[in-house]
Design a protein around this motif. Structure first.
Motif, PDB file in Angstrom:
ATOM      1  N   ARG A  91       0.837  -1.210   0.000  1.00  0.00           N
ATOM      2  CA  ARG A  91       0.000   0.000   0.000  1.00  0.00           C
ATOM      3  C   ARG A  91       0.867   1.254   0.000  1.00  0.00           C
ATOM      4  N   TYR A  92       1.896   1.261   0.842  1.00  0.00           N
ATOM      5  CA  TYR A  92       2.786   2.418   0.930  1.00  0.00           C
ATOM      6  C   TYR A  92       3.472   2.690  -0.410  1.00  0.00           C
ATOM      7  N   GLU A  93       3.889   1.647  -1.089  1.00  0.00           N
ATOM      8  CA  GLU A  93       4.606   1.789  -2.358  1.00  0.00           C
ATOM      9  C   GLU A  93       3.661   1.971  -3.559  1.00  0.00           C
ATOM     10  N   GLY A  94       2.377   1.910  -3.336  1.00  0.00           N
ATOM     11  CA  GLY A  94       1.418   2.142  -4.413  1.00  0.00           C
ATOM     12  C   GLY A  94       1.371   1.041  -5.451  1.00  0.00           C
ATOM     13  N   VAL A  95       1.575  -0.192  -5.021  1.00  0.00           N
ATOM     14  CA  VAL A  95       1.554  -1.324  -5.960  1.00  0.00           C
ATOM     15  C   VAL A  95       0.199  -1.417  -6.656  1.00  0.00           C
ATOM     16  N   ASP A  96      -0.883  -1.220  -5.913  1.00  0.00           N
ATOM     17  CA  ASP A  96      -2.226  -1.316  -6.506  1.00  0.00           C
ATOM     18  C   ASP A  96      -2.509  -0.191  -7.502  1.00  0.00           C
ATOM     19  N   ARG A  97      -1.772   0.901  -7.413  1.00  0.00           N
ATOM     20  CA  ARG A  97      -1.942   2.042  -8.330  1.00  0.00           C
ATOM     21  C   ARG A  97      -0.933   2.026  -9.478  1.00  0.00           C
ATOM     22  N   GLY A  98      -0.067   1.007  -9.515  1.00  0.00           N
ATOM     23  CA  GLY A  98       0.924   0.909 -10.580  1.00  0.00           C
ATOM     24  C   GLY A  98       2.118   1.831 -10.410  1.00  0.00           C
ATOM     25  N   LEU A  99       2.283   2.396  -9.207  1.00  0.00           N
ATOM     26  CA  LEU A  99       3.420   3.279  -8.963  1.00  0.00           C
ATOM     27  C   LEU A  99       4.716   2.469  -8.848  1.00  0.00           C
ATOM     28  N   TYR A 100       4.660   1.379  -8.116  1.00  0.00           N
ATOM     29  CA  TYR A 100       5.788   0.462  -7.947  1.00  0.00           C
ATOM     30  C   TYR A 100       5.316  -0.961  -8.205  1.00  0.00           C
ATOM     31  N   VAL A 101       6.243  -1.816  -8.578  1.00  0.00           N
ATOM     32  CA  VAL A 101       6.016  -3.252  -8.642  1.00  0.00           C
ATOM     33  C   VAL A 101       6.931  -3.904  -7.613  1.00  0.00           C
ATOM     34  N   ARG A 102       6.472  -5.013  -7.051  1.00  0.00           N
ATOM     35  CA  ARG A 102       7.302  -5.758  -6.104  1.00  0.00           C
ATOM     36  C   ARG A 102       7.755  -7.023  -6.802  1.00  0.00           C
ATOM     37  N   VAL A 103       9.078  -7.251  -6.788  1.00  0.00           N
ATOM     38  CA  VAL A 103       9.643  -8.417  -7.449  1.00  0.00           C
ATOM     39  C   VAL A 103      10.546  -9.177  -6.485  1.00  0.00           C
ATOM     40  N   ALA A 104      10.715 -10.444  -6.752  1.00  0.00           N
ATOM     41  CA  ALA A 104      11.578 -11.301  -5.942  1.00  0.00           C
ATOM     42  C   ALA A 104      12.968 -11.358  -6.561  1.00  0.00           C
ATOM     43  N   VAL A 105      13.975 -11.171  -5.726  1.00  0.00           N
ATOM     44  CA  VAL A 105      15.377 -11.241  -6.146  1.00  0.00           C
ATOM     45  C   VAL A 105      16.074 -12.228  -5.217  1.00  0.00           C
ATOM     46  N   PRO A 106      16.902 -13.120  -5.751  1.00  0.00           N
ATOM     47  CA  PRO A 106      17.542 -14.110  -4.885  1.00  0.00           C
ATOM     48  C   PRO A 106      18.665 -13.516  -4.030  1.00  0.00           C
ATOM     49  N   TRP A 107      18.842 -14.117  -2.857  1.00  0.00           N
ATOM     50  CA  TRP A 107      20.028 -13.831  -2.064  1.00  0.00           C
ATOM     51  C   TRP A 107      21.241 -14.337  -2.841  1.00  0.00           C
ATOM     52  N   ALA A 108      22.341 -13.625  -2.775  1.00  0.00           N
ATOM     53  CA  ALA A 108      23.572 -14.099  -3.392  1.00  0.00           C
ATOM     54  C   ALA A 108      24.055 -15.331  -2.637  1.00  0.00           C
ATOM     55  N   GLU A 109      24.590 -16.274  -3.362  1.00  0.00           N
ATOM     56  CA  GLU A 109      25.139 -17.472  -2.739  1.00  0.00           C
ATOM     57  C   GLU A 109      26.269 -17.064  -1.803  1.00  0.00           C
ATOM     58  N   GLY A 110      26.296 -17.677  -0.624  1.00  0.00           N
ATOM     59  CA  GLY A 110      27.346 -17.365   0.340  1.00  0.00           C
ATOM     60  C   GLY A 110      27.144 -16.036   1.036  1.00  0.00           C
ATOM     61  N   SER A 111      25.907 -15.574   1.131  1.00  0.00           N
ATOM     62  CA  SER A 111      25.627 -14.283   1.758  1.00  0.00           C
ATOM     63  C   SER A 111      25.495 -14.445   3.272  1.00  0.00           C
ATOM     64  N   GLY A 112      26.492 -15.037   3.862  1.00  0.00           N
ATOM     65  CA  GLY A 112      26.534 -15.184   5.311  1.00  0.00           C
ATOM     66  C   GLY A 112      25.454 -16.112   5.825  1.00  0.00           C
ATOM     67  N   ASP A 113      24.827 -15.740   6.951  1.00  0.00           N
ATOM     68  CA  ASP A 113      23.818 -16.589   7.572  1.00  0.00           C
ATOM     69  C   ASP A 113      22.405 -16.240   7.112  1.00  0.00           C
ATOM     70  N   GLN A 114      22.289 -15.600   5.976  1.00  0.00           N
ATOM     71  CA  GLN A 114      20.974 -15.201   5.495  1.00  0.00           C
ATOM     72  C   GLN A 114      20.175 -16.425   5.074  1.00  0.00           C
ATOM     73  N   PRO A 115      18.871 -16.361   5.295  1.00  0.00           N
ATOM     74  CA  PRO A 115      18.042 -17.502   4.906  1.00  0.00           C
ATOM     75  C   PRO A 115      18.024 -17.662   3.399  1.00  0.00           C
ATOM     76  N   GLY A 116      17.743 -18.880   2.964  1.00  0.00           N
ATOM     77  CA  GLY A 116      17.606 -19.101   1.537  1.00  0.00           C
ATOM     78  C   GLY A 116      16.370 -18.390   1.018  1.00  0.00           C
ATOM     79  N   GLY A 117      16.147 -18.497  -0.244  1.00  0.00           N
ATOM     80  CA  GLY A 117      14.952 -17.884  -0.806  1.00  0.00           C
ATOM     81  C   GLY A 117      15.230 -16.525  -1.404  1.00  0.00           C
ATOM     82  N   ASP A 118      14.189 -15.734  -1.458  1.00  0.00           N
ATOM     83  CA  ASP A 118      14.248 -14.465  -2.159  1.00  0.00           C
ATOM     84  C   ASP A 118      14.078 -13.283  -1.225  1.00  0.00           C
ATOM     85  N   VAL A 119      14.455 -12.143  -1.744  1.00  0.00           N
ATOM     86  CA  VAL A 119      14.271 -10.854  -1.093  1.00  0.00           C
ATOM     87  C   VAL A 119      13.306 -10.067  -1.977  1.00  0.00           C
TER      88      VAL A 119
END
Length: 135
Positions: free
Chosen positions: A64-92
């Motif tokens: 709501r803050y980023e205005g996704v429903d109004r087309g102002l911003y889109v939210r996309v998934a980006v992967p964590w870099a391999e070997g990024s410390g103790d970060q969980p797997g998956g996407d950001v």
């Protein structure tokens, strides 16, 4: 959920206004996209952007803050870099603004065909990673 933030949401006071349950994770760098200025900041292909990881389960409030429903911003998934410390797997999750709607002066071309959402998501999934900086 982890979100990479690079603009107003790096300010704890702003986040406190929006969210009840949140915390900052590590500082991070988004590789494969650089920040550009407009009415609000957004991203363009290539380069890198410093930012922070915002951790919250209230993704609807951020949308709501980023205005996704109004087309102002889109939210996309980006992967964590391999070997990024103790970060969980998956996407950001990363918010990318529509340069035409944000009055960005520089010409930004997201490669591919289709909607802005599709082009941004495809490019960022293929070319971007988030790297956590040591806390």
């Amino acid at each position: 959920m982890d979100c990479f933030v690079y603009g107003t949401l790096t300010d704890p006071a702003r986040v406190d206004e929006l969210l009840d349950d949140w915390r900052f994770g590590p500082d991070a760098v988004l590789r494969g996209a650089h920040r550009v200025e407009g009415e609000y900041p957004t991203l363009a292909p290539g380069g890198e952007t410093p930012g922070r990881i915002l951790r919250t389960d209230d993704i609807d409030a951020l949308d709501r803050y980023e205005g996704v429903d109004r087309g102002l911003y889109v939210r996309v998934a980006v992967p964590w870099a391999e070997g990024s410390g103790d970060q969980p797997g998956g996407d950001v999750q990363v918010y990318v603004g529509d340069p035409a709607r944000l009055a960005v002066e520089d010409s930004i071309e997201w490669p591919g065909s289709g909607s802005l959402d599709a082009r941004v998501a495809s490019t960022m999934a293929r070319e971007c990673t988030v790297v956590a900086r040591p806390e």
